[in-house]
Write a protein that holds these residues in place. Sequence first.
Motif, PDB file in Angstrom:
ATOM      1  N   GLU A   4       0.855  -1.179   0.000  1.00 14.08           N
ATOM      2  CA  GLU A   4       0.000   0.000   0.000  1.00 14.08           C
ATOM      3  C   GLU A   4       0.889   1.226   0.000  1.00 14.08           C
ATOM      4  O   GLU A   4       2.033   1.165   0.462  1.00 14.08           O
ATOM      5  N   LEU A   5       0.382   2.335  -0.489  1.00 17.55           N
ATOM      6  CA  LEU A   5       1.131   3.584  -0.440  1.00 17.55           C
ATOM      7  C   LEU A   5       0.933   4.238   0.921  1.00 17.55           C
ATOM      8  O   LEU A   5      -0.178   4.278   1.442  1.00 17.55           O
ATOM      9  N   MET A   6       2.034   4.730   1.504  1.00 20.28           N
ATOM     10  CA  MET A   6       1.972   5.379   2.804  1.00 20.28           C
ATOM     11  C   MET A   6       2.892   6.591   2.797  1.00 20.28           C
ATOM     12  O   MET A   6       3.965   6.558   2.184  1.00 20.28           O
ATOM     13  N   GLU A   7       2.484   7.658   3.489  1.00 20.32           N
ATOM     14  CA  GLU A   7       3.315   8.847   3.591  1.00 20.32           C
ATOM     15  C   GLU A   7       4.577   8.526   4.374  1.00 20.32           C
ATOM     16  O   GLU A   7       4.558   7.761   5.325  1.00 20.32           O
ATOM     17  N   SER A  10       4.804   8.600   8.228  1.00 22.26           N
ATOM     18  CA  SER A  10       4.157   7.523   8.976  1.00 22.26           C
ATOM     19  C   SER A  10       5.031   6.278   9.126  1.00 22.26           C
ATOM     20  O   SER A  10       4.654   5.347   9.828  1.00 22.26           O
ATOM     21  N   ASP A  58       5.628  12.729   0.771  1.00 22.20           N
ATOM     22  CA  ASP A  58       5.895  11.773  -0.304  1.00 22.20           C
ATOM     23  C   ASP A  58       5.407  10.399   0.125  1.00 22.20           C
ATOM     24  O   ASP A  58       5.397  10.070   1.312  1.00 22.20           O
ATOM     25  N   LYS A  59       5.022   9.586  -0.831  1.00 20.27           N
ATOM     26  CA  LYS A  59       4.507   8.253  -0.507  1.00 20.27           C
ATOM     27  C   LYS A  59       5.469   7.179  -0.984  1.00 20.27           C
ATOM     28  O   LYS A  59       6.132   7.320  -2.006  1.00 20.27           O
ATOM     29  N   LYS A  61       5.822   2.636  -1.122  1.00 19.45           N
ATOM     30  CA  LYS A  61       5.073   1.381  -1.007  1.00 19.45           C
ATOM     31  C   LYS A  61       5.543   0.648   0.238  1.00 19.45           C
ATOM     32  O   LYS A  61       6.735   0.422   0.416  1.00 19.45           O
TER      33      LYS A  61
END
Length: 67
Positions: A4-7, A10, A58-59, A61
């Motif tokens: 999943e894409l995450m900042e 985080s 920015d994201k 994976k």
Amino acid sequence: MTTELMEVFSLEEGDTIEHHGSLYRVFDLDTAPNGGIDIYCTDEEGYRRIIYAAGPMDKVKILIEEA
């Protein structure tokens, strides 16, 4: 397992991220002088790498293990 894409802000120590088709385990994050984020990690063979993000929003994976 899924991704999943995450900042970047985080991310936590021990997270596994995918970057250019390879997996990396995060062990530290640091704010760079230019406002970017340096993601310190190790690859699958144990070599240390630094992945540079332009900013905390920015994201990347992240690998998610399903229960």
